[in-house]
Design a protein around this motif. Sequence first.
Motif, PDB file in Angstrom:
ATOM      1  N   VAL A 254       5.529  -9.477   6.460  1.00 28.38           N
ATOM      2  CA  VAL A 254       4.649  -8.489   6.333  1.00 28.38           C
ATOM      3  C   VAL A 254       5.203  -7.259   5.290  1.00 28.38           C
ATOM      4  N   ASN A 255       6.314  -7.464   5.099  1.00 27.77           N
ATOM      5  CA  ASN A 255       6.409  -6.850   3.433  1.00 27.77           C
ATOM      6  C   ASN A 255       6.192  -7.567   2.650  1.00 27.77           C
ATOM      7  N   GLU A 256       5.773  -9.096   2.064  1.00 23.72           N
ATOM      8  CA  GLU A 256       5.437  -9.541   1.360  1.00 23.72           C
ATOM      9  C   GLU A 256       3.909 -10.113   1.548  1.00 23.72           C
ATOM     10  N   VAL A 257       3.486  -9.793   2.322  1.00 21.96           N
ATOM     11  CA  VAL A 257       1.827  -9.881   2.119  1.00 21.96           C
ATOM     12  C   VAL A 257       2.021  -7.623   2.038  1.00 21.96           C
ATOM     13  N   ALA A 258       2.341  -6.877   2.031  1.00 22.89           N
ATOM     14  CA  ALA A 258       1.833  -5.686   2.257  1.00 22.89           C
ATOM     15  C   ALA A 258       1.860  -5.545  -0.166  1.00 22.89           C
ATOM     16  N   ARG A 259       3.058  -6.422  -0.471  1.00 25.12           N
ATOM     17  CA  ARG A 259       3.946  -6.212  -1.939  1.00 25.12           C
ATOM     18  C   ARG A 259       2.281  -6.985  -3.283  1.00 25.12           C
ATOM     19  N   ALA A 260       2.176  -8.327  -2.195  1.00 23.68           N
ATOM     20  CA  ALA A 260       0.541  -8.884  -2.434  1.00 23.68           C
ATOM     21  C   ALA A 260      -0.316  -8.287  -2.688  1.00 23.68           C
ATOM     22  N   ILE A 261      -0.833  -7.475  -1.245  1.00 19.88           N
ATOM     23  CA  ILE A 261      -2.171  -6.513  -1.090  1.00 19.88           C
ATOM     24  C   ILE A 261      -2.024  -5.487  -2.000  1.00 19.88           C
ATOM     25  N   GLY A 262      -0.665  -4.357  -2.176  1.00 20.30           N
ATOM     26  CA  GLY A 262      -0.914  -3.580  -2.812  1.00 20.30           C
ATOM     27  C   GLY A 262      -1.197  -3.709  -4.616  1.00 20.30           C
ATOM     28  N   THR A 263      -0.692  -4.515  -4.304  1.00 21.45           N
ATOM     29  CA  THR A 263      -0.707  -4.598  -6.500  1.00 21.45           C
ATOM     30  C   THR A 263      -2.139  -4.771  -6.416  1.00 21.45           C
ATOM     31  N   ASP A 264      -3.160  -4.681  -5.683  1.00 22.57           N
ATOM     32  CA  ASP A 264      -4.463  -4.853  -5.765  1.00 22.57           C
ATOM     33  C   ASP A 264      -4.545  -2.826  -6.055  1.00 22.57           C
ATOM     34  N   SER A 265      -5.483  -2.754  -7.172  1.00 24.69           N
ATOM     35  CA  SER A 265      -5.625  -1.344  -7.489  1.00 24.69           C
ATOM     36  C   SER A 265      -5.860  -0.712  -6.874  1.00 24.69           C
ATOM     37  N   ARG A 266      -7.039  -1.731  -6.281  1.00 19.78           N
ATOM     38  CA  ARG A 266      -8.123  -0.792  -5.179  1.00 19.78           C
ATOM     39  C   ARG A 266      -7.661  -0.701  -3.626  1.00 19.78           C
ATOM     40  N   ILE A 267      -6.704  -1.448  -3.267  1.00 20.47           N
ATOM     41  CA  ILE A 267      -5.831  -1.343  -2.397  1.00 20.47           C
ATOM     42  C   ILE A 267      -4.500  -0.900  -2.095  1.00 20.47           C
ATOM     43  N   GLY A 268      -3.141  -0.333  -3.370  1.00 24.26           N
ATOM     44  CA  GLY A 268      -2.822   0.931  -3.615  1.00 24.26           C
ATOM     45  C   GLY A 268      -1.506   0.115  -2.955  1.00 24.26           C
ATOM     46  N   PRO A 269      -0.797   0.747  -3.377  1.00 27.49           N
ATOM     47  CA  PRO A 269       0.997   0.163  -2.433  1.00 27.49           C
ATOM     48  C   PRO A 269       1.344   1.401  -1.555  1.00 27.49           C
ATOM     49  N   LYS A 270       0.509   2.231  -1.286  1.00 26.44           N
ATOM     50  CA  LYS A 270       1.029   3.299  -0.619  1.00 26.44           C
ATOM     51  C   LYS A 270       1.055   2.729   1.328  1.00 26.44           C
ATOM     52  N   PHE A 271       1.640   3.747   2.517  1.00 25.56           N
ATOM     53  CA  PHE A 271       0.989   3.462   3.575  1.00 25.56           C
ATOM     54  C   PHE A 271       0.615   2.593   3.854  1.00 25.56           C
ATOM     55  N   LEU A 272       1.942   0.819   3.504  1.00 20.25           N
ATOM     56  CA  LEU A 272       1.512  -0.332   4.629  1.00 20.25           C
ATOM     57  C   LEU A 272       2.704  -0.634   4.514  1.00 20.25           C
ATOM     58  N   LYS A 273       3.534  -0.101   5.130  1.00 26.18           N
ATOM     59  CA  LYS A 273       4.832  -0.032   5.283  1.00 26.18           C
ATOM     60  C   LYS A 273       4.407  -0.469   7.300  1.00 26.18           C
ATOM     61  N   ALA A 274       5.113  -2.349   7.709  1.00 27.55           N
ATOM     62  CA  ALA A 274       4.563  -2.088   9.522  1.00 27.55           C
ATOM     63  C   ALA A 274       5.474  -1.541  10.089  1.00 27.55           C
ATOM     64  N   SER A 275       6.184  -0.346  10.690  1.00 25.38           N
ATOM     65  CA  SER A 275       6.779  -0.111  12.216  1.00 25.38           C
ATOM     66  C   SER A 275       6.226   0.057  13.065  1.00 25.38           C
ATOM     67  N   VAL A 276       7.098   0.430  14.142  1.00 27.67           N
ATOM     68  CA  VAL A 276       7.548   0.158  15.595  1.00 27.67           C
ATOM     69  C   VAL A 276       6.225   1.359  15.568  1.00 27.67           C
ATOM     70  N   GLY A 277       5.730   1.131  15.209  1.00 29.61           N
ATOM     71  CA  GLY A 277       4.235   2.682  15.411  1.00 29.61           C
ATOM     72  C   GLY A 277       4.188   3.718  14.769  1.00 29.61           C
ATOM     73  N   PHE A 278       3.279   4.477  14.572  1.00 29.39           N
ATOM     74  CA  PHE A 278       3.295   6.573  13.782  1.00 29.39           C
ATOM     75  C   PHE A 278       3.492   7.099  14.689  1.00 29.39           C
ATOM     76  N   GLY A 279       3.619   8.067  14.622  1.00 34.67           N
ATOM     77  CA  GLY A 279       3.885   9.003  15.599  1.00 34.67           C
ATOM     78  C   GLY A 279       3.205  10.273  14.452  1.00 34.67           C
ATOM     79  N   GLY A 280       4.165  11.486  14.620  1.00 35.88           N
ATOM     80  CA  GLY A 280       3.864  12.164  14.532  1.00 35.88           C
ATOM     81  C   GLY A 280       2.919  13.527  15.100  1.00 35.88           C
ATOM     82  N   SER A 281       3.128  14.392  14.664  1.00 36.79           N
ATOM     83  CA  SER A 281       2.777  15.467  15.680  1.00 36.79           C
ATOM     84  C   SER A 281       0.911  15.631  15.958  1.00 36.79           C
TER      85      SER A 281
END
Length: 470
Positions: A254-281
């Motif tokens: 998934v990290n390679e997939v994220a890098r591959a799609i994130g270089t498309d300037s329409r998609i952008g590289p941020k917030f594409l980090k796979a995780s155990v799930g988002f949290g926060g208030s």
Amino acid sequence: MSKKITKICCIGAGYVGGPTMAVIAQKCPDVKVTVVDINEKRIAAWNDEDLGKLPVYEPGLDKVVEEARGRNLFFSTEVDKAIDEAEMIFISVNTPTKTYGKGKGMAADLKFIELCARQIARVAKDDKIVVEKSTLPVRTAQALKSILHNTGSSPAGKEGGVQFDILSNPEFLAEGTAVEDLHAPDRVLIGGDNPEAIQALVDVYAHWVPAANILTTNVWSSELSKLTANAFLAQRVSSINALSELCEKTGADVNEVARAIGTDSRIGPKFLKASVGFGGSCFQKDILNLVYIAKSYGLHEVADYWEQVILMNDHQKRRFADNIVTTLYNTVSGKKIAFLGWAFKKDTNDTRESAAIHVADYLLNEQAEIVVYDPKVTEEQIYADLDYLNTRDEKENRKLVTVVNDPYKATDEAHAIAVLTEWDEFRAYDWQRIYDLMLKPSFVFDGRAVLDREKLKNFGFEIYIIGVGS
Ligand code: NAD
Ligand code: UGA
């Protein structure tokens, strides 16, 4: 000419009110900023001489507080006095999901907001600009207006009545980078209908934010933009997390997939980090709120679309925990699982809605024994998080969960390690030592994709990394 603001009050000294006002005070030495709260312990902590004891841990915040506190930044429990003095009042109180009655589990609970409005109406003797800093459902300003203008000793419109202008100024800071985000925001958003009131707030931010980054809109667009921004951000995380499961099945990374799609300037590289799930208030609460609002207008397709972001997130947390059980030969009963990380992300001591809480709960239901190490979260907080779920009694939580302040102690004789937060220090550990301490086979479940797979494999670990197929 807009009114020059010299005194600001902020109601709510939490994760938003504290850092936001500290930065306003730092950047506007000509403005007196008083942050008030009904929580005496919190205010005492904000006033603590030891800057290590501030109630919110944020990199760089201690320096900002040190510079402004006592000069033009004050923390106090005297709410009425601060309201009375101020020309501009920010409301930055909590707006949690309702836990009762109509909209239970979805709608935002606005009781704290309403209490603030009533208090402002009761206390105010002269005109005030009231700023919504809390995240609120679209059209809340209307309710605030109604309360402010119809209650209090000298209601607006009556002779000698006080005038209230209401602005929406949602906050976009992320925890862990709050000071950076406040110092150089992508944008400051101000919604309102009175140009003079808007200008007064623009002038405050203009002390350090370039004019091009200060956007002004109508009040409803501003309120809705905040919910929309969080929904879009969370949707990106759920999208990449959905793909992480497919990567694991297909041998993709998934990290390679994220890098591959994130270089498309329409998609952008941020917030594409796979995780155990988002949290926060906020992500979950704000999307639930958006779903509730859509439903209340009869927009069921809109509601279902956004609800899927939450369903995917719940699935991600569950499948991570489930994979631990399956891999450990279908039982974790009596097995020691070391949790590295409890906070919902790195560089914060905040644990609200952290994925770790839900993964722990699932594993405790399977009778696992959990030992937690987090560099910033206290033992008291970890137990409070588990008790709040009400899944088992407090005694049981303390029996099954141990909190330690040394990662090597956490991993000693553990069957498995689960990485729940992406703290930088985890990478730098002596993993050979950890391997030697653990029971064999030694399993690592990296829910944040922070560890070096090849390195750990060479030590002998059985390693699973979220989103990485074998
Ligand atoms: P918080 O719970 O940390 O702080 C809220 C504070 O308000 C508490 O200390 C509480 O005691 C105080 N309070 C409640 N009612 C009060 C009253 N009547 N008088 C005085 N004090 C009162 O919450 P937070 O994380 O700072 O969030 C506040 C708002 O900002 C929420 O609407 C949230 O959605 C929004 N927001 C949060 C973040 C974030 O990163 N945490 C970011 C952007 C927006
Ligand atoms: C988020 C938004 O980023 C802020 O703009 C917003 O102001 C705030 O919510 C709010 O309204 O409360 P925050 O929750 O502090 O900020 O932190 P984020 O960096 O957004 O992370 C949220 C969660 O998503 C964390 O659990 C994080 O680990 C996870 N995440 C984030 C991922 O799993 N992958 C990513 O690529 C990014």
